[in-house]
Scaffold this active site. Structure first.
Site, PDB file in Angstrom:
ATOM      1  N   ASN A  51       0.904  -0.930   0.139  1.00 18.75           N
ATOM      2  CA  ASN A  51      -0.065   0.218   0.187  1.00 18.75           C
ATOM      3  C   ASN A  51       0.656   1.052  -0.281  1.00 18.75           C
ATOM      4  O   ASN A  51       1.668   1.347   0.474  1.00 18.75           O
ATOM      5  CB  ASN A  51      -1.073   0.243   1.456  1.00 18.75           C
ATOM      6  CG  ASN A  51      -0.456  -0.104   2.577  1.00 18.75           C
ATOM      7  OD1 ASN A  51       0.500  -0.547   3.067  1.00 18.75           O
ATOM      8  ND2 ASN A  51      -1.161   0.945   3.115  1.00 18.75           N
ATOM      9  N   ILE A  52       0.152   2.154  -0.598  1.00 22.35           N
ATOM     10  CA  ILE A  52       1.131   3.614  -0.311  1.00 22.35           C
ATOM     11  C   ILE A  52      -0.025   4.431  -0.314  1.00 22.35           C
ATOM     12  O   ILE A  52      -0.558   5.144  -1.256  1.00 22.35           O
ATOM     13  CB  ILE A  52       2.285   4.234  -2.209  1.00 22.35           C
ATOM     14  CG1 ILE A  52       2.313   2.401  -2.829  1.00 22.35           C
ATOM     15  CG2 ILE A  52       2.530   4.993  -2.581  1.00 22.35           C
ATOM     16  CD1 ILE A  52       2.585   2.499  -4.323  1.00 22.35           C
ATOM     17  N   GLU A  53       0.778   5.613   0.297  1.00 20.02           N
ATOM     18  CA  GLU A  53      -0.605   6.099   1.510  1.00 20.02           C
ATOM     19  C   GLU A  53      -0.091   8.040   0.089  1.00 20.02           C
ATOM     20  O   GLU A  53       1.235   8.087  -0.102  1.00 20.02           O
ATOM     21  CB  GLU A  53      -0.606   6.590   2.541  1.00 20.02           C
ATOM     22  CG  GLU A  53      -1.006   4.869   2.674  1.00 20.02           C
ATOM     23  CD  GLU A  53      -1.286   5.200   4.517  1.00 20.02           C
ATOM     24  OE1 GLU A  53      -0.755   5.167   4.624  1.00 20.02           O
ATOM     25  OE2 GLU A  53      -1.990   3.700   4.681  1.00 20.02           O
ATOM     26  N   GLU A  64      -2.918  -4.957  -3.228  1.00 16.66           N
ATOM     27  CA  GLU A  64      -3.490  -5.326  -4.424  1.00 16.66           C
ATOM     28  C   GLU A  64      -3.283  -4.453  -5.554  1.00 16.66           C
ATOM     29  O   GLU A  64      -3.166  -5.979  -6.539  1.00 16.66           O
ATOM     30  CB  GLU A  64      -5.148  -5.976  -3.471  1.00 16.66           C
ATOM     31  CG  GLU A  64      -4.766  -6.446  -2.492  1.00 16.66           C
ATOM     32  CD  GLU A  64      -5.098  -5.958  -1.101  1.00 16.66           C
ATOM     33  OE1 GLU A  64      -4.328  -4.943  -0.735  1.00 16.66           O
ATOM     34  OE2 GLU A  64      -6.146  -6.304  -0.221  1.00 16.66           O
ATOM     35  N   CYS A 100     -10.178  -5.183   0.141  1.00 14.81           N
ATOM     36  CA  CYS A 100     -11.584  -3.778  -0.443  1.00 14.81           C
ATOM     37  C   CYS A 100     -12.068  -4.318  -1.201  1.00 14.81           C
ATOM     38  O   CYS A 100     -12.249  -4.868  -2.473  1.00 14.81           O
ATOM     39  CB  CYS A 100     -10.825  -2.314  -0.003  1.00 14.81           C
ATOM     40  SG  CYS A 100     -10.138  -2.027  -1.248  1.00 14.81           S
ATOM     41  N   CYS A 103     -10.604  -2.988  -3.969  1.00 17.87           N
ATOM     42  CA  CYS A 103      -9.894  -3.847  -5.279  1.00 17.87           C
ATOM     43  C   CYS A 103     -10.816  -5.570  -5.540  1.00 17.87           C
ATOM     44  O   CYS A 103      -9.538  -5.821  -6.357  1.00 17.87           O
ATOM     45  CB  CYS A 103      -8.791  -4.768  -3.847  1.00 17.87           C
ATOM     46  SG  CYS A 103      -7.538  -3.466  -3.352  1.00 17.87           S
TER      47      CYS A 103
END
Ligand code: THU
Length: 150
Positions: A51-53, A64, A100, A103
């Site tokens: 994950n990349i915020e 994903e 989620c 995804c």
């Protein structure tokens, strides 16, 4: 799904290991929730993602989708399975991190729901396997627009 089509335990272990390694790359300074994913192609290749915020929150990307978009952008289209691991930063894997809704819908675009296997894991030995059809029943997909998957 036929027994013979289910992933062997060795393949699941390898995929979970790759997801755990990918989770270490998570960029999550806002949620402090770290996710790693490892996407298995039909030909055995593995593409990983984390994950990349983003400070603006909205542009954040799940692990994903990072894996799917990396793979699709490299020309890969035949997906067999994905392993996902996620837990708060600083913790060992304490929970099963289910994908989620967004995804699941991205998976629906590229995968046959009854065939694509989703593995959520707390460790190489402690995992659950489901199909996309189980996690996204009666989904909307390319066929609704009379579009064959390319
Ligand atoms: N996240 C994922 O990477 N995958 C999911 O399926 C659910 C959530 C990430 C997004 C965000 O960076 C953090 O987890 C907390 O929501």
């Amino acid at each position: 799904m036929k027994e013979s089509e289910k992933l062997a335990a060795d393949s699941i272990h390898e995929l979970v290991r790759a997801a755990i390694k990918a989770r270490r790359k998570s960029y999550s300074p806002y949620s402090h929730y770290q996710v790693g994913a490892a996407l298995l192609m039909a030909d055995g290749q593995i593409v990983t993602g984390c994950n990349i915020e983003n400070a603006a929150y909205g542009p954040s990307n799940c692990a994903e989708r990072t894996a799917f978009f990396k793979a699709v952008s490299e020309g890969m289209r035949e997906f067999a399975a994905i392993a996902i691991v996620g837990s708060p930063e600083g913790e060992e894997l304490t929970q099963y991190a289910y994908p989620c809704g967004v995804c699941r819908q991205v998976m629906r675009e590229f995968c046959e729901p009854s065939q694509f296997q989703i593995i959520v894991a707390k460790s190489e030995e402690d995992y659950r396997v489901m199909t996309l059809a189980e996690l996204l029943p009666e989904g909307f997909g390319p066929e609704n627009l009379h579009c064959e998957r390319e």
